[in-house]
Design an enzyme around this catalytic site. Structure first.
Site, PDB file in Angstrom:
ATOM      1  N   HIS A   1      -8.088  -5.085  -0.515  1.00 42.93           N
ATOM      2  CA  HIS A   1      -6.939  -4.448   0.108  1.00 42.93           C
ATOM      3  C   HIS A   1      -6.733  -5.031   1.509  1.00 42.93           C
ATOM      4  CE1 HIS A   1      -4.189  -1.008  -0.298  1.00 42.93           C
ATOM      5  NE2 HIS A   1      -4.308  -0.834   1.012  1.00 42.93           N
TER       6      HIS A   1
ATOM      7  N   ASP B   1     -10.068  -3.970  -5.053  1.00 39.56           N
ATOM      8  CA  ASP B   1      -9.290  -2.958  -4.343  1.00 39.56           C
ATOM      9  C   ASP B   1      -9.323  -1.662  -5.148  1.00 39.56           C
ATOM     10  OD1 ASP B   1      -7.354  -1.431  -3.055  1.00 39.56           O
ATOM     11  OD2 ASP B   1      -5.770  -2.915  -3.202  1.00 39.56           O
TER      12      ASP B   1
ATOM     13  N   SER C   1       0.834  -1.197   0.000  1.00 36.61           N
ATOM     14  CA  SER C   1       0.000   0.000   0.000  1.00 36.61           C
ATOM     15  C   SER C   1       0.878   1.260   0.000  1.00 36.61           C
ATOM     16  CB  SER C   1      -0.969  -0.047   1.180  1.00 36.61           C
ATOM     17  OG  SER C   1      -2.007   0.876   1.043  1.00 36.61           O
TER      18      SER C   1
END
Length: 307
Positions: free
Chosen positions: A276, A246, A152
């Site tokens: 995610h 995501d 991320s």
């Protein structure tokens, strides 16, 4: 994955983006290990610190799957929207990467927003990589076999580190990117398709980035949005693992395409039906364990480690 989402909804915890940053960090850390695989015991786990350019000391944790000297080394940068996350929240993941790959992993506690806004996290990540390259031998690592990785926001930092390493003549074996943030504006189709109800929501992304970047000029900076990098020719080969459901999936694909167009070798995996944060859900989501194994295999190939 649907079962996990249902359980999260029933738990009824207020979303992180409705809390203060300090409250959000505590909540994220409290929940970080709930769905993780068991904690792997490793022969060597050590906390230490290293210097940032402004004289601050940055906490780091070393994970080694053996006590042998000359292990290859992965610098790992945790996710959390530049605002939450820590060594503690990604302890299990880093242990798994070390255990499965045979490489040493160093996890960094880079400084977080809003106390430390852009580009502090990026600067800290580069300072750590440069320091590790210079001091790898004294940690028991091989300075000729280095890689950088993250998930991320940490994936963003890892991608930026790979570009900076190219610019400064530091060879890297691999950039290992789990669902990295890559774009200046959250305007790809997947940001609309997966805006609500799937762990990372549009409101949370806005909350994270409002704490980290100030104004449109910083958003356009390639250190925030690697897709804006003038060129990525000659950067390290990439392994990119994305979650299908995501908001960030499209920009991850776009970044893979940018790298490939520049002649960079890219191994792209899209894990179907997951969201995610799935890589931290290995107790419940088989795809998380598969992603751990795939990432470790990519490190083994990049570092020329035997099976």
């Amino acid at each position: 994955m649907r079962s996990v989402l249902d359980r999260m909804a029933r738990a009824g915890h207020p979303p992180l983006h409705t809390r203060t940053p300090a409250e959000a960090r505590r909540a994220y850390e409290a929940g970080a290990g709930v769905l993780e695989v068991p904690v792997a015991t490793l022969p060597r786990v050590e906390d230490f610190d290293l210097p940032a350019r402004d004289g601050s000391r940055l906490r780091a944790r070393l994970y080694a799957p053996s006590t042998a000297a000359g292990l290859p080394l992965l610098l790992y940068l945790h996710g959390g929207g530049f605002t939450v996350g820590s060594i503690a929240t990604h302890d299990v993941l880093c242990r798994e990467l070390a255990r499965l790959s045979g490489a040493m992993v160093v996890s960094l506690d880079y400084r977080l927003a809003p106390e430390h806004r852009f580009p502090t996290a990026s600067d800290d990540a580069w300072d750590a990589l440069a320091w590790l390259a210079a001091h790898a031998a004294q940690l028991g690592a091989d300075p000729a076999r280095l890689a950088v990785g993250g998930d991320s926001a940490g994936g963003t930092l890892a991608a930026v580190n790979a570009i900076l390493a190219r610019d400064r003549g530091l060879p890297l074996a691999l950039q290992l990117l789990f669902y990295p943030g890559c774009t200046a504006h959250q305007d790809t189709p997947s940001h609309s398709t997966y805006a609500e109800g799937l762990v990372l929501e549009a409101a949370a992304i806005e909350w994270f980035f409002a704490h980290y970047v100030q104004g449109p000029q910083q958003r356009e900076d390639w250190r925030f949005a690697p897709l804006n990098a003038p060129d990525v020719d000659g950067v390290a080969p990439a392994w990119i693992g994305l979650a299908e459901c995501d908001p960030l999936v499209d920009e991850g694909i776009d970044y893979a395409d940018k790298l490939r167009a520049a002649g960079v070798a890219v191994d792209l995996e899209i894990y179907r039906g997951v969201t995610h944060e799935f890589i931290k859900m290995g107790r419940a989501i088989p795809e998380a364990r598969q992603a751990h194994a795939d990432a470790a295999a990519a490190l083994r190939r990049a570092f020329a480690l035997e099976s």
